[in-house]
Design an enzyme around this catalytic site. Structure first.
Site, PDB file in Angstrom:
ATOM      1  N   GLU A 225      33.603  90.492  12.794  1.00 33.59           N
ATOM      2  CA  GLU A 225      32.898  89.807  13.901  1.00 33.59           C
ATOM      3  C   GLU A 225      33.764  88.782  14.609  1.00 33.59           C
ATOM      4  O   GLU A 225      34.821  88.230  14.193  1.00 33.59           O
ATOM      5  CB  GLU A 225      31.577  89.340  13.436  1.00 33.59           C
ATOM      6  CG  GLU A 225      30.451  90.084  13.844  1.00 33.59           C
ATOM      7  CD  GLU A 225      30.124  90.219  15.333  1.00 33.59           C
ATOM      8  OE1 GLU A 225      30.858  89.712  16.127  1.00 33.59           O
ATOM      9  OE2 GLU A 225      29.250  91.149  15.837  1.00 33.59           O
TER      10      GLU A 225
ATOM     11  N   ASN B  50      22.737  87.969  19.195  1.00 33.46           N
ATOM     12  CA  ASN B  50      24.326  88.298  19.440  1.00 33.46           C
ATOM     13  C   ASN B  50      24.646  87.178  20.677  1.00 33.46           C
ATOM     14  O   ASN B  50      23.935  87.100  21.851  1.00 33.46           O
ATOM     15  CB  ASN B  50      24.529  89.432  19.464  1.00 33.46           C
ATOM     16  CG  ASN B  50      25.371  89.938  18.106  1.00 33.46           C
ATOM     17  OD1 ASN B  50      26.301  89.384  17.777  1.00 33.46           O
ATOM     18  ND2 ASN B  50      24.389  90.675  17.453  1.00 33.46           N
TER      19      ASN B  50
ATOM     20  N   ARG C  43      20.688  83.484   8.971  1.00 35.34           N
ATOM     21  CA  ARG C  43      22.270  83.108   8.647  1.00 35.34           C
ATOM     22  C   ARG C  43      22.514  82.924  10.063  1.00 35.34           C
ATOM     23  O   ARG C  43      21.823  83.603  11.175  1.00 35.34           O
ATOM     24  CB  ARG C  43      23.103  84.126   7.945  1.00 35.34           C
ATOM     25  CG  ARG C  43      23.151  85.549   8.848  1.00 35.34           C
ATOM     26  CD  ARG C  43      24.009  86.224   7.788  1.00 35.34           C
ATOM     27  NE  ARG C  43      24.214  87.598   8.088  1.00 35.34           N
ATOM     28  CZ  ARG C  43      24.813  88.319   9.507  1.00 35.34           C
ATOM     29  NH1 ARG C  43      25.502  87.222  10.307  1.00 35.34           N
ATOM     30  NH2 ARG C  43      24.852  89.484   9.932  1.00 35.34           N
TER      31      ARG C  43
ATOM     32  N   ASN D  87      25.314  83.746  13.401  1.00 35.68           N
ATOM     33  CA  ASN D  87      25.543  85.099  13.839  1.00 35.68           C
ATOM     34  C   ASN D  87      26.655  85.133  14.717  1.00 35.68           C
ATOM     35  O   ASN D  87      27.610  85.800  14.758  1.00 35.68           O
ATOM     36  CB  ASN D  87      24.493  86.014  14.182  1.00 35.68           C
ATOM     37  CG  ASN D  87      24.976  87.420  14.023  1.00 35.68           C
ATOM     38  OD1 ASN D  87      25.554  87.822  13.177  1.00 35.68           O
ATOM     39  ND2 ASN D  87      24.707  88.189  14.912  1.00 35.68           N
TER      40      ASN D  87
ATOM     41  N   ASP E 141      26.141  94.715  20.514  1.00 37.21           N
ATOM     42  CA  ASP E 141      26.496  93.441  19.514  1.00 37.21           C
ATOM     43  C   ASP E 141      27.070  92.387  20.303  1.00 37.21           C
ATOM     44  O   ASP E 141      26.616  91.981  21.325  1.00 37.21           O
ATOM     45  CB  ASP E 141      27.584  94.232  18.409  1.00 37.21           C
ATOM     46  CG  ASP E 141      27.610  93.590  17.321  1.00 37.21           C
ATOM     47  OD1 ASP E 141      27.661  92.264  17.172  1.00 37.21           O
ATOM     48  OD2 ASP E 141      27.616  94.284  16.256  1.00 37.21           O
TER      49      ASP E 141
ATOM     50  N   GLU F 150      17.154  91.470   8.739  1.00 35.41           N
ATOM     51  CA  GLU F 150      17.424  92.222   9.900  1.00 35.41           C
ATOM     52  C   GLU F 150      15.775  92.739  10.176  1.00 35.41           C
ATOM     53  O   GLU F 150      15.409  93.976  10.635  1.00 35.41           O
ATOM     54  CB  GLU F 150      18.328  93.243  10.077  1.00 35.41           C
ATOM     55  CG  GLU F 150      19.740  92.683   9.917  1.00 35.41           C
ATOM     56  CD  GLU F 150      20.703  93.711   9.890  1.00 35.41           C
ATOM     57  OE1 GLU F 150      20.350  95.223  10.317  1.00 35.41           O
ATOM     58  OE2 GLU F 150      22.042  93.593   9.711  1.00 35.41           O
TER      59      GLU F 150
END
Length: 302
Positions: free
Chosen positions: A29, A160, A112, A114, A209, A133
């Site tokens: 990522e 995201n 967390r 991201n 994403d 999630e």
């Protein structure tokens, strides 16, 4: 509402992405081109790792992080900020040290950090998510010159982005599980304005994403489980799709001296042994010619 069906005239056949670094990331990522290093930096969230790739020398280096790491950005002091599960840390690659700067969600241990971007004014925009999630506990924050605020957008399970338009006045942010990409207007001081739906990814095409904006103001998004990245014009119309040999594409970044190379992070997360056998390049860093340049990066003044 815009539904992301491929319109007539949109480009389906594009360049073939090539693996340029085999890292086998569990959840690659946050790719970001850092001009001062002439290198691409990215993370493996579930692998607890920061990676640096120098394409000119074709060499890479990695650092282990003390927990899940969602993103890395350069800072004005010549160092980096990284988003760990426990909060934002200052990262010094030379000493491999991490120092906590801000813990915006110390009260949400199941969350967390991201994804993130840096605005032209040096403000760091970043999101959080429920690590399981499930719960709608992910928020968008802005950190600038020591002040960190929840900007007040509706919470979702997996945020995201954010990503910013070239003029810095439109904030794009993604509700991954909802398959929606939203846009919010920004005032000059970073205060949020009106929010509207930018686009929705149709069933069967994967999950949106990380978003990235190019020099023409078009938005690119990785498709987790969708085998592709897509490009949308500023009105939210789908104009290009580039297919990959792996299912989970997480985010792209524009790099190289003229920002004309697109780098894409990918993930092995969620793939069983059969899928991994069929996708031996899953988790690698890819590159392709996007046919457009990216926007210059900025350093965070946090």
């Amino acid at each position: 509402m815009t539904i992301s069906l491929m319109p007539a005239g949109a480009e389906m056949v594009g360049p073939t992405p090539k693996s340029v670094l085999s890292v086998g990331a569990i959840l690659g990522e946050g790719p970001i081109w850092v001009a001062r290093d002439a290198a691409l930096w990215f993370v493996d969230i579930k692998g607890h790792c920061v990676h640096r790739f120098d394409p000119a020398l074709n060499v890479a280096r990695s650092w282990t992080t003390p927990g899940q790491v969602g993103w890395i950005v350069p800072t004005a002091d010549g160092m980096f900020a990284v988003g760990l599960q426990s909060g934002i840390h200052r990262f010094d690659p030379a000493s491999a040290s991490f120092r906590l700067l801000h813990a915006p969600e110390a009260h949400l241990p199941g969350n967390r950090l991201n994804d993130a971007t840096v605005a032209p004014d040096g403000a760091l925009w970043f999101g959080s998510m429920d690590d399981a999630e499930k719960a709608d506990s992910g928020h968008i924050y802005r950190l600038h010159q020591g002040t960190c605020v929840n900007v007040g957008l509706p919470p979702v399970s997996i945020t995201n982005g954010p990503a910013l338009s070239p003029d810095g006045r439109t904030l794009y942010h993604t509700d991954t599980l909802g398959r929606h990409i939203w846009r919010t207007t920004l005032d000059a001081d970073g205060a949020i304005g009106e929010t509207s739906l930018f686009t929705t990814i149709e069933d069967g095409a994967g999950y949106p994403d990380g978003p990235t904006v190019d020099a023409e103001g078009c938005l690119w998004t990785g498709l987790f489980g969708g085998w592709a990245v897509r490009r949308y014009d500023p009105a939210g119309t789908l104009i290009r799709e580039i297919r990959f040999p792996v299912a989970n594409i997480t985010k792209i970044a524009f790099g190289g001296d003229d920002l004309s190379v697109a780098y894409a992070t990918t993930a092995r997360k969620g793939l069983d042994m059969t899928a991994l056998t069929e996708q031996p390049l899953a988790g690698d860093l890819f590159a392709f010619d996007p046919g457009v340049a990216g926007l210059p990066g900025h350093v965070a003044t946090i």
